[in-house]
Design a protein around this motif. Structure first.
Motif, mmCIF file in Angstrom:
data_model
loop_
_atom_site.group_PDB
_atom_site.id
_atom_site.type_symbol
_atom_site.label_atom_id
_atom_site.label_comp_id
_atom_site.label_asym_id
_atom_site.label_seq_id
_atom_site.Cartn_x
_atom_site.Cartn_y
_atom_site.Cartn_z
ATOM 1 N N VAL A 105 -9.388 -2.874 -1.898
ATOM 2 C CA VAL A 105 -9.248 -1.509 -1.393
ATOM 3 C C VAL A 105 -10.256 -1.348 -0.270
ATOM 4 C CG1 VAL A 105 -9.439 0.940 -1.910
ATOM 5 C CG2 VAL A 105 -8.455 -0.608 -3.605
ATOM 6 N N ASP A 143 0.818 -1.222 0.000
ATOM 7 C CA ASP A 143 0.000 0.000 0.000
ATOM 8 C C ASP A 143 0.852 1.273 0.000
ATOM 9 O OD1 ASP A 143 1.031 -0.086 2.548
ATOM 10 O OD2 ASP A 143 -0.902 0.047 3.580
ATOM 11 N N ALA A 160 -4.453 3.711 -3.181
ATOM 12 C CA ALA A 160 -5.713 3.172 -3.705
ATOM 13 C C ALA A 160 -5.982 3.705 -5.103
ATOM 14 C CB ALA A 160 -6.863 3.522 -2.767
#
Length: 267
Positions: free
Chosen positions: A67, A50, A80
């Motif tokens: 997500v 991430d 994201a």
């Protein structure tokens, strides 16, 4: 990206355990360990990637992406956006949307990027569809059936699948509605039960189409929760038993006639 086949839950489980899909999780800090262990128990390969600058690159090679907006830090929000630009096989889990402004705005933005699956509780789905104010934090204050029309409308709008989790899960692609029966309330007393379900759906996206993925994941979790509850003394032992049960679910366990029911939504 190549289309995935429609599979029964039994065939989808076999496919995951054969393919070991790589699942990228952009998820909240509270649940990373449980989510990773659930994916490993299922037979998938988790990667908690991430970091901006890497998330998009990784999404391009992952078989499925989650997500989850549980703790949407500035870095995770950037990650994201990168990830969903690089893949079509992704699941949006709009955790606690409605009242909280940062995640609500981000969820509204991401849903326009057409997730393959949106998974949430009834209050989250109603809020994402613009028909509710959200639940009580991460807890739903609405029943899945109350969100049925909103789920169908949202699925038609995104061209994907919407999965409403609850005592009976409601899953729709805007044309069909499938209900997955079973499970156990102890799963709601373990941190990350719903978040792990979103990751499981992302794993199944690596081997089958979005509707099959959402249905198979919900069925597998329902079977595992029932078995874990029979072996558990409370939430702590349930969490461990649930991981063991996920690993032990057999395709034949998913073929019982009372597990799934389907219908066409009202027009």
């Amino acid at each position: 990206m190549s289309a995935r086949a429609h599979l029964s839950p039994a065939d989808a489980v076999d496919a995951v355990r054969t393919a070991h899909p790589l699942v990228q999780c952009i998820t909240n800090a509270v649940v990373t360990n449980f989510t990773a262990n659930a994916l490993l128990a299922l037979g998938a390969a988790p990667a908690m990637c991430d970091i901006p600058g890497e998330a998009g690159v990784f999404a391009g090679i992952a078989d499925g992406v989650l997500v989850n907006l549980g703790t949407p830090t500035a870095e995770q929000r950037t990650a994201a956006r990168e990830a969903v630009a690089a893949t079509e096989r992704w699941v949006l889990d709009p955790v606690a949307v409605g009242v909280l402004p940062v995640r609500t705005a981000l969820a509204a933005e991401l849903v326009e990027r057409r997730p393959a699956i949106v998974r949430g509780n009834a209050s989250e789905i109603l809020a994402l569809a613009g028909l509710g104010a959200g639940g009580r934090g991460v807890d739903a204050t609405d029943d899945p059936e109350a969100a049925g029309d909103a789920a169908v409308a949202l699925a038609r709008r995104t061209g994907g699948v919407v999965a409403v989790s609850g005592p009976v899960d409601l899953i729709t692609d805007g044309t069909r509605v499938v209900r997955v029966h079973g499970g156990d309330a102890l799963l709601t007393r373990v941190t990350g039960g719903g978040c792990a379900l979103g990751a499981t759906m992302a794993a199944f996206l690596g081997v089958c189409d979005p509707l099959s993925a959402a249905v198979a994941a919900s069925a597998v979790h329902a079977v595992a929760a029932e078995r874990a509850a029979r072996a558990a003394r409370g939430p702590g032992s349930f969490a461990v038993a649930f991981l063991d049960a996920l690993a032990a679910v057999a395709p034949a366990d998913l073929d019982t006639p009372d597990r799934l029911s389907s219908a066409e939504p009202a027009r």
